[in-house]
Design a protein around this motif. Sequence first.
Motif, PDB file in Angstrom:
ATOM      1  N   GLU A 247     126.472 124.739  76.390  1.00 44.27           N
ATOM      2  CA  GLU A 247     125.544 125.652  75.722  1.00 44.27           C
ATOM      3  C   GLU A 247     124.886 125.040  74.480  1.00 44.27           C
ATOM      4  N   LYS A 248     125.629 124.302  73.682  1.00 42.04           N
ATOM      5  CA  LYS A 248     125.085 123.753  72.436  1.00 42.04           C
ATOM      6  C   LYS A 248     124.197 122.531  72.645  1.00 42.04           C
ATOM      7  N   GLY A 249     124.224 121.933  73.828  1.00 40.82           N
ATOM      8  CA  GLY A 249     123.365 120.784  74.077  1.00 40.82           C
ATOM      9  C   GLY A 249     124.122 119.548  74.512  1.00 40.82           C
ATOM     10  N   ASN A 250     123.522 118.399  74.269  1.00 45.46           N
ATOM     11  CA  ASN A 250     124.057 117.118  74.707  1.00 45.46           C
ATOM     12  C   ASN A 250     125.261 116.721  73.853  1.00 45.46           C
ATOM     13  N   VAL A 251     126.433 116.835  74.425  1.00 43.42           N
ATOM     14  CA  VAL A 251     127.681 116.590  73.702  1.00 43.42           C
ATOM     15  C   VAL A 251     127.749 115.162  73.185  1.00 43.42           C
ATOM     16  N   PHE A 252     127.477 114.186  74.035  1.00 45.18           N
ATOM     17  CA  PHE A 252     127.651 112.798  73.634  1.00 45.18           C
ATOM     18  C   PHE A 252     126.589 112.344  72.641  1.00 45.18           C
ATOM     19  N   ALA A 253     125.361 112.783  72.794  1.00 40.32           N
ATOM     20  CA  ALA A 253     124.311 112.413  71.837  1.00 40.32           C
ATOM     21  C   ALA A 253     124.662 112.949  70.450  1.00 40.32           C
ATOM     22  N   THR A 254     125.111 114.191  70.401  1.00 36.28           N
ATOM     23  CA  THR A 254     125.459 114.802  69.119  1.00 36.28           C
ATOM     24  C   THR A 254     126.675 114.122  68.507  1.00 36.28           C
ATOM     25  N   ALA A 255     127.704 113.887  69.308  1.00 37.13           N
ATOM     26  CA  ALA A 255     128.924 113.253  68.800  1.00 37.13           C
ATOM     27  C   ALA A 255     128.676 111.802  68.389  1.00 37.13           C
ATOM     28  N   ARG A 256     127.770 111.125  69.075  1.00 32.80           N
ATOM     29  CA  ARG A 256     127.429 109.736  68.717  1.00 32.80           C
ATOM     30  C   ARG A 256     126.782 109.695  67.329  1.00 32.80           C
TER      31      ARG A 256
ATOM     32  N   LEU B  88     136.004 115.533  66.807  1.00 29.36           N
ATOM     33  CA  LEU B  88     135.821 116.865  66.228  1.00 29.36           C
ATOM     34  C   LEU B  88     134.481 117.464  66.636  1.00 29.36           C
ATOM     35  N   THR B  89     133.474 116.624  66.738  1.00 29.08           N
ATOM     36  CA  THR B  89     132.150 117.099  67.153  1.00 29.08           C
ATOM     37  C   THR B  89     132.165 117.523  68.614  1.00 29.08           C
ATOM     38  N   VAL B  90     132.844 116.758  69.466  1.00 32.16           N
ATOM     39  CA  VAL B  90     132.993 117.182  70.867  1.00 32.16           C
ATOM     40  C   VAL B  90     133.653 118.559  70.894  1.00 32.16           C
ATOM     41  N   TRP B  91     134.728 118.730  70.136  1.00 28.49           N
ATOM     42  CA  TRP B  91     135.420 120.021  70.096  1.00 28.49           C
ATOM     43  C   TRP B  91     134.445 121.122  69.681  1.00 28.49           C
ATOM     44  N   ASP B  92     133.685 120.884  68.619  1.00 26.07           N
ATOM     45  CA  ASP B  92     132.729 121.890  68.159  1.00 26.07           C
ATOM     46  C   ASP B  92     131.686 122.217  69.222  1.00 26.07           C
ATOM     47  N   MET B  93     131.228 121.211  69.926  1.00 26.85           N
ATOM     48  CA  MET B  93     130.189 121.415  70.944  1.00 26.85           C
ATOM     49  C   MET B  93     130.689 122.247  72.120  1.00 26.85           C
ATOM     50  N   VAL B  94     131.985 122.153  72.439  1.00 27.19           N
ATOM     51  CA  VAL B  94     132.512 122.820  73.639  1.00 27.19           C
ATOM     52  C   VAL B  94     133.480 123.965  73.332  1.00 27.19           C
ATOM     53  N   LYS B  95     133.616 124.315  72.080  1.00 34.32           N
ATOM     54  CA  LYS B  95     134.663 125.290  71.743  1.00 34.32           C
ATOM     55  C   LYS B  95     134.476 126.639  72.415  1.00 34.32           C
ATOM     56  N   SER B  96     133.257 127.058  72.666  1.00 36.09           N
ATOM     57  CA  SER B  96     133.075 128.350  73.345  1.00 36.09           C
ATOM     58  C   SER B  96     133.607 128.297  74.779  1.00 36.09           C
ATOM     59  N   ALA B  97     133.528 127.142  75.414  1.00 36.31           N
ATOM     60  CA  ALA B  97     134.053 126.987  76.776  1.00 36.31           C
ATOM     61  C   ALA B  97     135.575 126.824  76.784  1.00 36.31           C
TER      62      ALA B  97
ATOM     63  N   GLY C  50     140.795 133.981  71.860  1.00 35.33           N
ATOM     64  CA  GLY C  50     140.052 133.164  70.904  1.00 35.33           C
ATOM     65  C   GLY C  50     140.755 131.889  70.488  1.00 35.33           C
ATOM     66  N   ASN C  51     141.825 131.556  71.181  1.00 38.33           N
ATOM     67  CA  ASN C  51     142.569 130.337  70.874  1.00 38.33           C
ATOM     68  C   ASN C  51     142.186 129.209  71.835  1.00 38.33           C
ATOM     69  N   TYR C  52     142.719 128.036  71.571  1.00 40.10           N
ATOM     70  CA  TYR C  52     142.395 126.831  72.334  1.00 40.10           C
ATOM     71  C   TYR C  52     143.676 126.261  72.961  1.00 40.10           C
ATOM     72  N   PRO C  53     144.175 126.870  74.022  1.00 39.63           N
ATOM     73  CA  PRO C  53     145.475 126.447  74.571  1.00 39.63           C
ATOM     74  C   PRO C  53     145.470 125.081  75.247  1.00 39.63           C
ATOM     75  N   HIS C  54     144.325 124.576  75.682  1.00 42.76           N
ATOM     76  CA  HIS C  54     144.267 123.296  76.395  1.00 42.76           C
ATOM     77  C   HIS C  54     143.688 122.165  75.551  1.00 42.76           C
ATOM     78  N   THR C  55     143.067 122.498  74.444  1.00 44.46           N
ATOM     79  CA  THR C  55     142.317 121.528  73.661  1.00 44.46           C
ATOM     80  C   THR C  55     143.248 120.781  72.713  1.00 44.46           C
ATOM     81  N   LEU C  56     143.130 119.444  72.717  1.00 49.03           N
ATOM     82  CA  LEU C  56     144.022 118.624  71.915  1.00 49.03           C
ATOM     83  C   LEU C  56     143.360 117.291  71.623  1.00 49.03           C
ATOM     84  N   ILE C  57     143.322 116.917  70.362  1.00 47.98           N
ATOM     85  CA  ILE C  57     142.869 115.570  69.985  1.00 47.98           C
ATOM     86  C   ILE C  57     144.123 114.714  69.846  1.00 47.98           C
TER      87      ILE C  57
END
Length: 155
Positions: free
Chosen positions: A50-59, A122-131, A137-144
């Motif tokens: 939804e937020k756009g290009n994950v890799f371009a933004t994170a780069r 962290l930017t990847v996380w921010d880009m995909v957090k809604s998914a 409202g928690n992130y049970p699978h997300t882990l850095i």
Amino acid sequence: MEKTFTHIEAGRARMVDISEKNNVTRLARAAGEIVLSAGTIEKIRTGNVEKGNVFATARVAAVLAVKKTPEIIPMCHQIPITGIDVDFKIEEEAVSVVVEVRTVGKTGVEMEALTGVSVALLTVWDMVKSAEKDETGNYPHTLIRNIRVLEKIKG
């Protein structure tokens, strides 16, 4: 007798003096990964975040982080950055990133590479957090994880 510090002593922090060191070509590569759900991985793969290009933004975020490392890590020296490469890889359960930083300077660039990796993830996380959010409202699978220096080359 070894002195044990149980508190931070005022006035004891200092930046290492590198004035006598010679400028040398230096390189550091750091890596890390973010674990994501299969659905989120597929959204990244197909460009449907939804937020756009994950890799371009994170780069871009990684590059900015590398350049601003001395502003956020108190004892890091300001050094001339001569090159930055940021590469992503989509794996089965995670997205991995490698950041390579180059300089010609008096000190290494591993902190810059680690900062770039951290902010990219962290930017990847921010880009995909809604998914990634569950119904509470928690992130049970997300882990850095596994942020580390892969190599450091001097000379």
